[in-house]
Design an enzyme around this catalytic site. Sequence first.
Site, PDB file in Angstrom:
ATOM      1  N   GLU A  41     -10.249  -1.547   6.218  1.00 61.26           N
ATOM      2  CA  GLU A  41      -9.054  -1.918   6.973  1.00 61.26           C
ATOM      3  C   GLU A  41      -9.366  -2.660   8.255  1.00 61.26           C
ATOM      4  OE1 GLU A  41      -5.023   0.348   6.504  1.00 61.26           O
ATOM      5  OE2 GLU A  41      -6.525   1.742   7.249  1.00 61.26           O
ATOM      6  N   SER A  99      -2.339   7.568  13.407  1.00 54.25           N
ATOM      7  CA  SER A  99      -1.952   7.813  14.798  1.00 54.25           C
ATOM      8  C   SER A  99      -3.170   8.067  15.676  1.00 54.25           C
ATOM      9  CB  SER A  99      -1.004   9.020  14.866  1.00 54.25           C
ATOM     10  OG  SER A  99      -1.714  10.215  14.560  1.00 54.25           O
ATOM     11  N   TYR A 153       0.648   4.733   0.491  1.00 51.27           N
ATOM     12  CA  TYR A 153      -0.093   5.894   0.991  1.00 51.27           C
ATOM     13  C   TYR A 153       0.846   6.894   1.692  1.00 51.27           C
ATOM     14  CZ  TYR A 153      -4.958   4.329   0.206  1.00 51.27           C
ATOM     15  OH  TYR A 153      -6.162   3.978  -0.342  1.00 51.27           O
ATOM     16  N   GLN A 179       0.839  -1.207   0.000  1.00 53.69           N
ATOM     17  CA  GLN A 179       0.000   0.000   0.000  1.00 53.69           C
ATOM     18  C   GLN A 179       0.868   1.250   0.000  1.00 53.69           C
ATOM     19  OE1 GLN A 179      -2.466   0.237   3.490  1.00 53.69           O
ATOM     20  NE2 GLN A 179      -3.698   1.923   2.727  1.00 53.69           N
TER      21      GLN A 179
END
Length: 384
Positions: A236, A361, A117, A115
Amino acid sequence: MEFGFAAEDEVFRADVRAWLAEHAESGQERRSWERALGKAGWIGLGWPESGYGNRSGTLTQQVAWAEEYARSDAPPRSGHIGENLLAPTLIAHGSDEQKSRFLPAVAAGDELWCQGYSEPGAGSDLAGVRTVAVRDAGDGSYRVTGQKIWTSLAHEADWCFVLARTEAGSRRHRGLSFLLVPMDQPGCVEVRPIRQLTGTSEFNEVFFDGARVRAEHVVGGEGEGWRVAMSLLGFERGVSTLAQQIGFASELGRVVEAAVASGAVGDPVLRDRLVRQWAELKAMRWNALRTLGRAGDAGAPSVAKLLWGGWHQRLGELAMQVRGAAATVGPVDWTPSSSYELDVLQHLFLFSRADTIYGGSDQVQRTIIAERVLGLPREPKGVV
């Protein structure tokens, strides 16, 4: 939601357990293991479409599969990014040609994905993407230039789905596209492993220097990358959270055993913390079951991430505290010619330091809850 396993689910669970007992071995080569899973049809149980070589499983059967896998000696998955992130995204937004090209290869375990990102300087701010993709006026292909970071399993991947800026001068979430980039492009794609505190290198830096993307490998259309990327993030977390909790329970068991062995279990403060960890894990499971299969709950993924990230980090700290000074000593003597080694609980402590950072986060998760659930004013964004 009233959650429970029916008789047919328990039959399915028994079949899963028997298959894993026969085929799974710890330490297996991961790519060949993915192909074994694919050959048996176990990849893609949760896809809303079948017919790509994958079995179809109900929600409860997906939970049974995930739980039994977590309890088995099977190796860690290398194909989960393609199976659980890319595939549902293609099914939702991809063309028929894209689905027929990529989904059978994912279901067979033949092609692994990563991925693209996060980027340096942007961190969890996905709209801060600076990687650019310039379209060729001739054949319509794109040339991708930029850097991604913290790219899990990029060193094993055949393909990377990349969020890149395809509109010159665009800012924030505008002008982005979701591109499918082949990793085997010498001189155009470079992967550099990032060595972590644990001594391992699951994460990587990825550098794109004119990497080519075919025109038909843009998902959802040019400029629709933000919409597609947000949809992917919704995939996800889900059934995999319950499987993750099986692993957490096993780790908690090891910490309790260490507390008994060291005598720390006699300390009332540590006993209280052990019980609290157990109770919070039970609460996380019931929260996961409560939200399983529910659509439209914008805050549920963020709440789940906040819960398990902090819980796992506290477990790592507790794993060191119950062992006292012995926790600072490795399983073998250090020598100048060999790197340090860690035991299981030391690895838990060091790796869990990142739990409140990766995957978005804690600060980002709280912002999502504040804005999308509580309706608070949006946080001011800096200019990119």
